[in-house]
Design a protein around this motif. Structure first.
Motif, PDB file in Angstrom:
ATOM      1  N   LEU A 343       0.837  -1.197   0.000  1.00  0.00           N
ATOM      2  CA  LEU A 343       0.000   0.000   0.000  1.00  0.00           C
ATOM      3  C   LEU A 343       0.872   1.247   0.000  1.00  0.00           C
ATOM      4  CD1 LEU A 343      -2.760   1.372   0.206  1.00  0.00           C
ATOM      5  CD2 LEU A 343      -2.673   1.030   2.671  1.00  0.00           C
ATOM      6  N   VAL A 363      -3.686   9.068   3.751  1.00  0.00           N
ATOM      7  CA  VAL A 363      -4.548   7.964   4.183  1.00  0.00           C
ATOM      8  C   VAL A 363      -5.838   8.518   4.787  1.00  0.00           C
ATOM      9  CG1 VAL A 363      -4.771   6.100   5.871  1.00  0.00           C
ATOM     10  CG2 VAL A 363      -2.699   6.282   4.494  1.00  0.00           C
ATOM     11  N   ARG A 367      -9.571   8.371   3.061  1.00  0.00           N
ATOM     12  CA  ARG A 367     -10.373   7.453   3.876  1.00  0.00           C
ATOM     13  C   ARG A 367      -9.943   5.998   3.663  1.00  0.00           C
ATOM     14  NH1 ARG A 367     -16.510  10.025   3.404  1.00  0.00           N
ATOM     15  NH2 ARG A 367     -15.964  12.130   4.103  1.00  0.00           N
ATOM     16  N   LEU A 368      -8.640   5.791   3.787  1.00  0.00           N
ATOM     17  CA  LEU A 368      -8.076   4.456   3.641  1.00  0.00           C
ATOM     18  C   LEU A 368      -7.682   3.858   4.983  1.00  0.00           C
ATOM     19  CD1 LEU A 368      -5.826   5.027   0.493  1.00  0.00           C
ATOM     20  CD2 LEU A 368      -7.928   3.691   0.604  1.00  0.00           C
ATOM     21  N   VAL A 371      -8.543   0.265   5.375  1.00  0.00           N
ATOM     22  CA  VAL A 371      -7.667  -0.612   4.589  1.00  0.00           C
ATOM     23  C   VAL A 371      -6.365  -0.856   5.334  1.00  0.00           C
ATOM     24  CG1 VAL A 371      -6.424  -0.869   2.414  1.00  0.00           C
ATOM     25  CG2 VAL A 371      -8.677   0.196   2.426  1.00  0.00           C
ATOM     26  N   LEU A 390      -8.281  -5.493  -2.583  1.00  0.00           N
ATOM     27  CA  LEU A 390      -9.064  -4.301  -2.288  1.00  0.00           C
ATOM     28  C   LEU A 390     -10.410  -4.346  -3.010  1.00  0.00           C
ATOM     29  CD1 LEU A 390      -6.305  -1.547  -2.718  1.00  0.00           C
ATOM     30  CD2 LEU A 390      -6.945  -2.758  -0.633  1.00  0.00           C
ATOM     31  N   GLU A 394     -12.041   1.053  -3.099  1.00  0.00           N
ATOM     32  CA  GLU A 394     -10.740   1.239  -2.452  1.00  0.00           C
ATOM     33  C   GLU A 394      -9.636   1.362  -3.495  1.00  0.00           C
ATOM     34  OE1 GLU A 394     -11.749  -1.221   1.660  1.00  0.00           O
ATOM     35  OE2 GLU A 394     -10.827  -2.225  -0.055  1.00  0.00           O
ATOM     36  N   ARG A 397      -9.701   4.921  -4.910  1.00  0.00           N
ATOM     37  CA  ARG A 397      -9.104   5.914  -4.027  1.00  0.00           C
ATOM     38  C   ARG A 397      -7.585   5.746  -3.930  1.00  0.00           C
ATOM     39  NH1 ARG A 397     -13.102   4.272  -0.728  1.00  0.00           N
ATOM     40  NH2 ARG A 397     -11.754   3.805   1.049  1.00  0.00           N
TER      41      ARG A 397
END
Length: 397
Positions: A343, A363, A367-368, A371, A390, A394, A397
């Motif tokens: 990531l 992040v 809004r990760l 994740v 993902l 996701e 984004r």
């Protein structure tokens, strides 16, 4: 080899989606192409050399035994010494060959990774970076190939020295016995030496074939690994989950208490229940990562639910084949470029000098956070090929 390739292609196209998401596509393609090519060399060359070499060697050894068992014992002792050396080298050859084939597969996987997102690579001026990344895999394959070649050269030399050494040993010992007036005649010694010379080529072929078979074993193991992977069943199980008889006209689709998790212990769906009428428009709305795309995967039978029932026209999905379930589905997909890697690598792809604070801020803005918390390893967790771990939102984004 053609049969093996057909089997591999058929297996890959029918793999369970969970299994496919855990593996790199380029490496799987390499097993169909590069590994089977090495297997072809084993079948067409090594097995032929092994068979003919063993037959000729056996014939020569039998005649040598008939002429002089003592001299044969000297020959066998020197060849056995070479065989012991070769045995110690074979394990290294097999390991080096397997590493070379794995590196070749990694080259294909890395190249597929870069080419699959080529617009992203070029816009962010990452051509040299990707070339270095792929080049490292090329160097790894080269190093393993050189190690295998060195071991093969040592093995070949050991066999040649053993056979030639046994020839000289027989010449010396046999000459001494003939000169001392022993029972052996000069004609027998010459015949024995002639048969000993016949051993040079077939024994070399045998040991060379064994080395090639060891190299091919690494490729075979990679092929066999794919052939052993589970594929989704084409037909419903013999004992289908019974559903209540439909009253009136059943809905087109019905989900009852459906539960599912990609990773055991990390549920995505917890008791999803809804119906889709035969005519009308139904929208699934929810935050990203809530399981909307997962529901579509379950409806399309790309995955099977861990619990609950999905019904098509009132019939349980488990009572239907996957082809029957998919026959009434049309798909408009959305594609997003996510590179295989962590990531963190994906977030900083266009900003290599980003600080930890920058990453945390991004992040939060994208809004990760869910994740990061869900991935094993957090920011350093791997996303799978094309971000297979993902959801679609996701990945966007």
């Amino acid at each position: 080899v053609r049969t093996v390739r057909h089997g591999l292609v058929s297996r890959l196209l029918r793999l369970e989606m969970r299994e496919l998401d855990r593996r790199r596509r380029g490496d799987l393609v390499s097993r169909v192409t590069a590994d089977t090519t090495l297997l072809r060399d084993v079948v067409s060359q090594a097995l032929v050399d092994l068979l003919t070499g063993c037959l000729v060697s056996a014939g020569a050894l039998l005649l040598m035994l008939w002429l002089d068992p003592l001299l044969l014992l000297l020959v066998v002792a020197t060849v056995a010494l070479a065989a012991a050396v070769v045995t110690t080298l074979l394990k290294g050859m097999r390991k080096a060959s397997e590493q070379m084939q794995s590196s070749v597969g990694a080259v294909a996987a890395e190249l597929e990774r870069a080419l699959g997102a080529l617009p992203v690579v070029r816009i962010y001026r990452a051509e040299e970076r990707e070339a270095r990344r792929i080049g490292a895999r090329v160097d790894s394959a080269h190093g393993a190939g050189v190690r295998a070649a060195k071991l093969a050269a040592v093995m070949s030399s050991a066999v040649e020295l053993a056979v030639q050494g046994s020839f000289l040993l027989v010449l010396v010992v046999g000459g001494m016995r003939v000169g001392s007036g022993g029972a052996e005649s000069l004609g027998d010694l010459v015949a024995f030496l002639l048969y000993a010379s016949y051993l040079v080529m077939p024994l070399s072929s045998v040991f060379r074939a064994i080395g090639l078979i060891q190299r091919g074993t690494g490729a075979y193991l990679r092929i066999d690994e794919v052939l052993a992977l589970p594929e989704e069943p084409a037909q419903p199980p013999a004992l289908a989950i019974p559903g209540p008889p439909p009253s009136g006209t059943p809905p087109a689709l019905e989900l009852t208490d459906v539960r599912f998790a990609y990773v055991p212990g990390r549920p995505v769906l917890r008791g999803a229940t809804f119906t889709v009428p035969r005519r009308g428009l139904v929208a699934l709305v929810g935050r990203s990562g809530a399981g909307k795309s997962t529901l579509f995967s379950l409806i399309a039978r790309l995955h099977d639910p861990d619990a609950g029932i999905i019904r098509f026209d009132g019939r349980p999905a488990t009572a239907l084949s996957r082809q029957e379930c998919r026959a009434g589905i049309a798909l408009v997909d959305q594609n997003t470029h996510v590179l295989e890697g962590t990531l963190r690598e994906n977030l900083t792809y266009a900003a290599l000098d980003a600080t930890e604070d920058d990453i945390v801020r991004v992040v939060r803005l994208a809004r990760l956070g869910d994740v990061v918390r869900r991935l094993p390893g957090g920011l350093d967790g791997r996303l799978g090929d094309h971000g297979g771990t993902l959801s679609a939102g996701e990945r966007q984004r």
